[in-house]
Structures are given as C-alpha cells and as structure tokens.
Design a protein around this motif. Structure first.
Motif, short mmCIF file in Angstrom:
data_model
loop_
_atom_site.label_atom_id
_atom_site.label_comp_id
_atom_site.label_asym_id
_atom_site.label_seq_id
_atom_site.Cartn_x
_atom_site.Cartn_y
_atom_site.Cartn_z
N ALA A 125 0.81 -1.22 0.00
CA ALA A 125 0.00 0.00 0.00
C ALA A 125 0.84 1.26 0.00
N MET A 126 2.15 1.14 -0.10
CA MET A 126 3.01 2.31 -0.03
C MET A 126 2.79 3.29 -1.18
N ALA A 127 2.26 2.82 -2.29
CA ALA A 127 1.96 3.73 -3.40
C ALA A 127 0.86 4.72 -3.01
N ASN A 128 0.12 4.41 -1.95
CA ASN A 128 -0.94 5.29 -1.46
C ASN A 128 -0.50 6.09 -0.24
N VAL A 129 0.79 6.18 -0.02
CA VAL A 129 1.34 6.91 1.13
C VAL A 129 2.16 8.10 0.65
N ILE A 130 1.95 9.23 1.28
CA ILE A 130 2.80 10.40 1.08
C ILE A 130 3.38 10.79 2.43
N ILE A 131 4.71 10.85 2.48
CA ILE A 131 5.39 11.35 3.68
C ILE A 131 5.50 12.86 3.53
N VAL A 132 4.84 13.58 4.42
CA VAL A 132 4.74 15.04 4.32
C VAL A 132 5.67 15.68 5.33
N THR A 133 6.65 16.44 4.86
CA THR A 133 7.53 17.17 5.76
C THR A 133 6.90 18.53 6.06
N THR A 134 6.87 18.89 7.34
CA THR A 134 6.21 20.10 7.80
C THR A 134 7.21 21.03 8.50
N MET A 135 6.71 22.18 8.92
CA MET A 135 7.49 23.17 9.69
C MET A 135 8.60 23.83 8.87
N TRP A 136 8.46 23.87 7.56
CA TRP A 136 9.48 24.50 6.72
C TRP A 136 9.60 26.00 6.98
N ASP A 137 8.54 26.60 7.49
CA ASP A 137 8.55 28.05 7.69
C ASP A 137 9.36 28.48 8.91
N ILE A 138 9.83 27.52 9.73
CA ILE A 138 10.57 27.91 10.93
C ILE A 138 12.03 27.43 10.87
N VAL A 139 12.46 26.93 9.72
CA VAL A 139 13.82 26.43 9.56
C VAL A 139 14.46 27.11 8.36
N LYS A 183 13.97 5.92 3.13
CA LYS A 183 14.33 5.30 1.86
C LYS A 183 13.55 4.01 1.62
N ASP A 184 13.37 3.21 2.68
CA ASP A 184 12.67 1.93 2.51
C ASP A 184 11.24 2.13 2.02
N ALA A 185 10.58 3.20 2.48
CA ALA A 185 9.21 3.48 2.04
C ALA A 185 9.21 3.99 0.60
N CYS A 186 10.15 4.86 0.28
CA CYS A 186 10.23 5.40 -1.09
C CYS A 186 10.55 4.31 -2.10
N ASP A 187 11.35 3.33 -1.69
CA ASP A 187 11.72 2.24 -2.59
C ASP A 187 10.53 1.38 -3.00
N VAL A 188 9.46 1.39 -2.20
CA VAL A 188 8.28 0.58 -2.54
C VAL A 188 7.07 1.45 -2.88
N GLY A 189 7.31 2.71 -3.28
CA GLY A 189 6.23 3.49 -3.86
C GLY A 189 5.79 4.74 -3.14
N ALA A 190 6.25 4.95 -1.89
CA ALA A 190 5.84 6.16 -1.17
C ALA A 190 6.52 7.39 -1.77
N ARG A 191 5.87 8.53 -1.61
CA ARG A 191 6.44 9.81 -2.06
C ARG A 191 6.70 10.70 -0.86
N ILE A 192 7.67 11.60 -0.99
CA ILE A 192 7.91 12.62 0.03
C ILE A 192 7.56 13.98 -0.57
N MET A 193 6.72 14.73 0.13
CA MET A 193 6.31 16.05 -0.34
C MET A 193 6.44 17.06 0.78
N ARG A 194 6.69 18.29 0.39
CA ARG A 194 6.88 19.39 1.33
C ARG A 194 5.57 20.15 1.52
#
Length: 312
Positions: free
Chosen positions: A125-139, A157-168
């Motif tokens: 189900a990792m293709a249906n997962v997005i890892i969302v990085t937050t708090m960019w406005d304070i760094v 990396k292990d999640a991205c390798d099986v379909g997850a995406r990382i978004m800001r």
C-alpha cells in the motif's frame, strides 16, 4: 448521475508533527466540532471537505508518542478503527505521514513511530502513502533542504523504494491541497494491518504492528532494568556518597522503578489488546460514516464538518 464515492485519507505521525494544522490549511477554515463521544483523552478526529468535485474525509489519528496515552491503547484504537472501516467496505484512498523538518535529528521516538507506521501499512500500500515534511517556515531553507535529503536518502528510503512519495508542506492552503490532489487519482488501498485483522483474523498483538510494539517495549524494559541495576549497585556503595548524593540516588531509583513498572503494564496491556472496547462505539460511527460526512445542502454550500471520536 451518481456522485463520486467519498475519499478517505488518514493522517499519522508523531504528536505535534502538524497533523491538525494540515487539516486546517486544507479546509481553509476553522473546523467546527459537531459530534463528540467523550470518555477519555485518546481520539480520532475526522474532518470533511470538498476538493475538485471530490468529497474528502481527513482522519486525524493520535501519535504513538503521546505521553498521556499508553502506546498499546493508541495501537488498539487505530487498529480497531481501521478494522471496522475495512470490515464495512470502506477503503482508504491514502495515508499522509507527517514529519517536522524542524527536528534537527531523527529522535528515538520518531524512529520508533515510523517503524510502527511501516508495520501498519506494509509494502503493497506504499503507493498510497505520502510522507509530508512540515514546519518549513521555521527552519532556514539551507538547513531544511539538507535534512530533507537525509530523510529521503536514509530514514524514509525503505518506504520510497516501494512506492511512497515525500512532499513538502509549506503551511498554506495551496500546499495542502496540492498534496491531497496527488492522492485523489489513486484507487483505494487495503493496508497491511487491515488484512491481518479482517482477512487473517489475527488479534492486535499478533499483527506485525503489534509485534513491533512488543519488541520496542521489550527493548525499553531491558534498558530500564539495566539502568535500575546499575543505580541500585551504586546506591549500595554508601561510603562514596554524601547524604545529599544518596538522596539524589534514592530519587533516581524511585523514578526508574516507576518507569519500569509503567513499561511492564504497557507490555501486559498489549498482550491483552483486542480493540474490543472500541468496537461498540466504532461500529455505529463507521456504519453511518457516509451520512455523517456529507450535508444534504447543495455542493457549493456544504460547510466543512468536523467529527471528534474519543474513547476511554
């Protein structure tokens, strides 16, 4: 012409990772609480909104690092919710896993929370997962970009390798909507713990997530027991210490014993975890989920609605 089926997106991550802020940004509104079942502090919150003709329900879940709620209770609550929705034919369009870019390192609790999340989801189900990085406005951007590369290339990396995406996520409505839109075209998915609970008829402790939490609690117990043994031996060497030093050691021993006892209770609770005490309340909620998340008003006039489900 029938309206499109609603889409359900869960938000997970550590406490204070920005889950509630993301929901407020996405809905572009202060969410209104319109239903509450209260008997404790653990909670699952659901907010509904419209996006590009789609009806979306955002499901906010408590973090495993919540200091007020035992981890076994949090896992049981999330597992029971996912089990009941799956059993009633509701599939998640996706999961957003939020992680603050403001963390200057991946802490032990952040890593453990992520490992539990991976066991909940599995690989398929990792293709249906997005890892969302937050708090960019304070760094500062230079530092945040370095951390983002480290997360992508190592920790996630292990999640991205099986379909997850990382978004800001930039803490804006446009950013939140853009992230949600990425999931809207995907077919709903069955997550690993849902199949284990419903199709394989496993109990929570028998699932991969349950075993992962048990392993984490065992490691914590062993570490705490070692620290208690070392401090106890030190306290016995009374000749080396002043009275003030001895009192400090006694206080430390008392604190270590409390932590050890708390971990013992959590381990016992996990082994007995079935989620049964959540099922009665969840069944009515889940079976009426469709009616709860829509309004009968015309689409353009539908208000944002916010549902809070709290359990003992």
């Amino acid at each position: 012409m029938a309206e499109p089926a609603p889409k359900f997106i869960a938000l997970m991550g550590c406490t204070e990772s920005g889950k509630s802020s993301f929901i407020n940004c996405a809905a572009a509104s202060n969410l209104v609480v319109d239903h509450e079942l209260q008997s404790g502090t653990s909670e699952i919150q659901m907010a509904t909104m419209q996006l590009a003709g789609d009806r979306i329900t955002l499901i906010d879940t408590p973090g495993f690092d919540d200091i007020e709620i035992p981890q076994a209770d949090i896992l049981s609550l999330i597992a029971a919710f996912l089990q009941q929705t799956f059993a009633h034919g509701t599939r998640l369009t996706g999961i957003l896993y939020l992680h603050p870019i403001s963390d200057n390192r991946m802490s032990d609790i952040s890593l453990k929370t992520y490992q539990l999340f991976r066991k909940l989801c599995g690989d398929t189900a990792m293709a249906n997962v997005i890892i969302v990085t937050t708090m960019w406005d304070i760094v500062p951007s230079e530092i945040a970009n370095v951390r983002a590369r480290e997360l992508r290339g190592h920790y996630f990396k292990d999640a991205c390798d099986v379909g997850a995406r990382i978004m800001r996520h930039d803490n804006t409505h446009k950013s939140a909507v853009g992230i949600l839109s990425t999931l809207l075209g995907k077919p709903p998915a069955a997550f690993h713990i849902q199949r284990q609970l419903v199709e394989e008829h496993k109990t929570v402790p028998q699932t991969d997530a349950g075993r992962e939490l048990a392993s984490q609690l065992d490691a914590m117990y062993q570490q705490q027991q070692w620290r208690l043994d070392v401090s106890t031996e030190e306290a016995r060497s009374t000749r080396r210490h002043t009275e003030e030093g001895l009192q400090q050691l006694r206080d430390e021993l008392g604190e270590l014993r409390q932590k050890l006892r708390k971990t013992e209770i959590e381990r016992d609770k996990l082994q007995m975890a079935q989620g049964d005490r959540f099922h009665t309340r969840l069944q009515d909620v889940v079976s009426q989920l469709g009616r709860m998340v829509y309004s009968e008003m015309p689409q353009g006039q539908r208000p944002v609605r916010f549902v809070v489900l709290t359990f003992a």
